[in-house]
Design a protein around this motif. Sequence first.
Motif, PDB file in Angstrom:
ATOM      1  N   GLY A  66       5.471 -17.550 -11.133  1.00 38.26           N
ATOM      2  CA  GLY A  66       6.517 -15.765 -11.205  1.00 38.26           C
ATOM      3  C   GLY A  66       6.698 -16.149 -12.683  1.00 38.26           C
ATOM      4  O   GLY A  66       7.275 -15.548 -12.635  1.00 38.26           O
ATOM      5  N   LYS A  69       5.887 -12.607 -14.222  1.00 38.38           N
ATOM      6  CA  LYS A  69       6.450 -11.570 -12.802  1.00 38.38           C
ATOM      7  C   LYS A  69       7.696 -11.577 -13.460  1.00 38.38           C
ATOM      8  O   LYS A  69       8.709 -10.082 -13.346  1.00 38.38           O
ATOM      9  CB  LYS A  69       6.437 -12.305 -11.533  1.00 38.38           C
ATOM     10  N   SER A  73       8.039  -7.906 -14.946  1.00 35.21           N
ATOM     11  CA  SER A  73       7.959  -6.806 -13.635  1.00 35.21           C
ATOM     12  C   SER A  73       9.408  -5.596 -13.638  1.00 35.21           C
ATOM     13  O   SER A  73       9.115  -4.760 -13.144  1.00 35.21           O
ATOM     14  CB  SER A  73       8.238  -7.288 -12.718  1.00 35.21           C
ATOM     15  N   ILE A 164       1.319  -6.598 -13.026  1.00 34.88           N
ATOM     16  CA  ILE A 164       2.814  -7.041 -12.521  1.00 34.88           C
ATOM     17  C   ILE A 164       3.884  -5.981 -12.589  1.00 34.88           C
ATOM     18  O   ILE A 164       4.603  -5.994 -11.844  1.00 34.88           O
ATOM     19  CB  ILE A 164       3.332  -7.561 -13.456  1.00 34.88           C
ATOM     20  N   GLU A 167       2.809  -3.735  -9.943  1.00 38.15           N
ATOM     21  CA  GLU A 167       2.742  -3.601  -9.090  1.00 38.15           C
ATOM     22  C   GLU A 167       4.349  -4.234  -8.163  1.00 38.15           C
ATOM     23  O   GLU A 167       4.877  -3.463  -7.296  1.00 38.15           O
ATOM     24  CB  GLU A 167       2.260  -5.186  -8.778  1.00 38.15           C
ATOM     25  N   HIS A 168       4.432  -3.778  -8.930  1.00 37.13           N
ATOM     26  CA  HIS A 168       6.840  -4.371  -8.879  1.00 37.13           C
ATOM     27  C   HIS A 168       7.182  -2.902  -8.706  1.00 37.13           C
ATOM     28  O   HIS A 168       8.100  -2.596  -7.751  1.00 37.13           O
ATOM     29  CB  HIS A 168       7.514  -5.054 -10.108  1.00 37.13           C
TER      30      HIS A 168
END
Length: 189
Positions: A66, A69, A73, A164, A167-168
């Motif tokens: 992670g 991310k 993110s 990323i 997607e967030h």
Amino acid sequence: MTQLLIIFAAAAAGLFFFEDVRDVLKLWDIRDMRIIWYGVSIAVIVILADMAVMKWFPSHLYDDGGINKKIFSKRSIPHIIFLTLLIAFAEEMLFRGVLQTHIGLWTASLIFAALHFRYLSKWLLFIMVTAISFLLGLMYEWTGNLFVPMTAHFIIDAVFACQIRFEHVRRDKHDEHVESREKKSPESL
């Protein structure tokens, strides 16, 4: 912060390895069209290969814990572009421009992979980052121009960092939509 340390390390190592600043400047040629042909082409190949890995392998094999991310993110796209440019410049200057030039492709690639220490416990990620490093190093060997691997490195990092981020955002919008539907639903009353 890490990238500033890498830039500092590249500068310090450059002072040690290069006799003259002009020798460093010779590593860069913005007029070289191979920046586009090789840099962009290799980036696309790496991105497609990475996407295939994500499709065909279980996520625990390519999960970096992670960290990416956390880094990307919630950043804006301009901030992501700035960071990925900084990362590509710093890492290519150190690993290709200084280390590979003086200690060789294999050694520089292995050091590059080892410095991505969060991948050491994930065999698939370690193989991928080592292969990408070697490929970036080969591009530098073939062209003698740091802009070529830097361009590829930047595109690869920017595409995945933006992925990323998107997607967030998509997940946040989905969560907001679900929450608003639950609030409006008569079943929730």
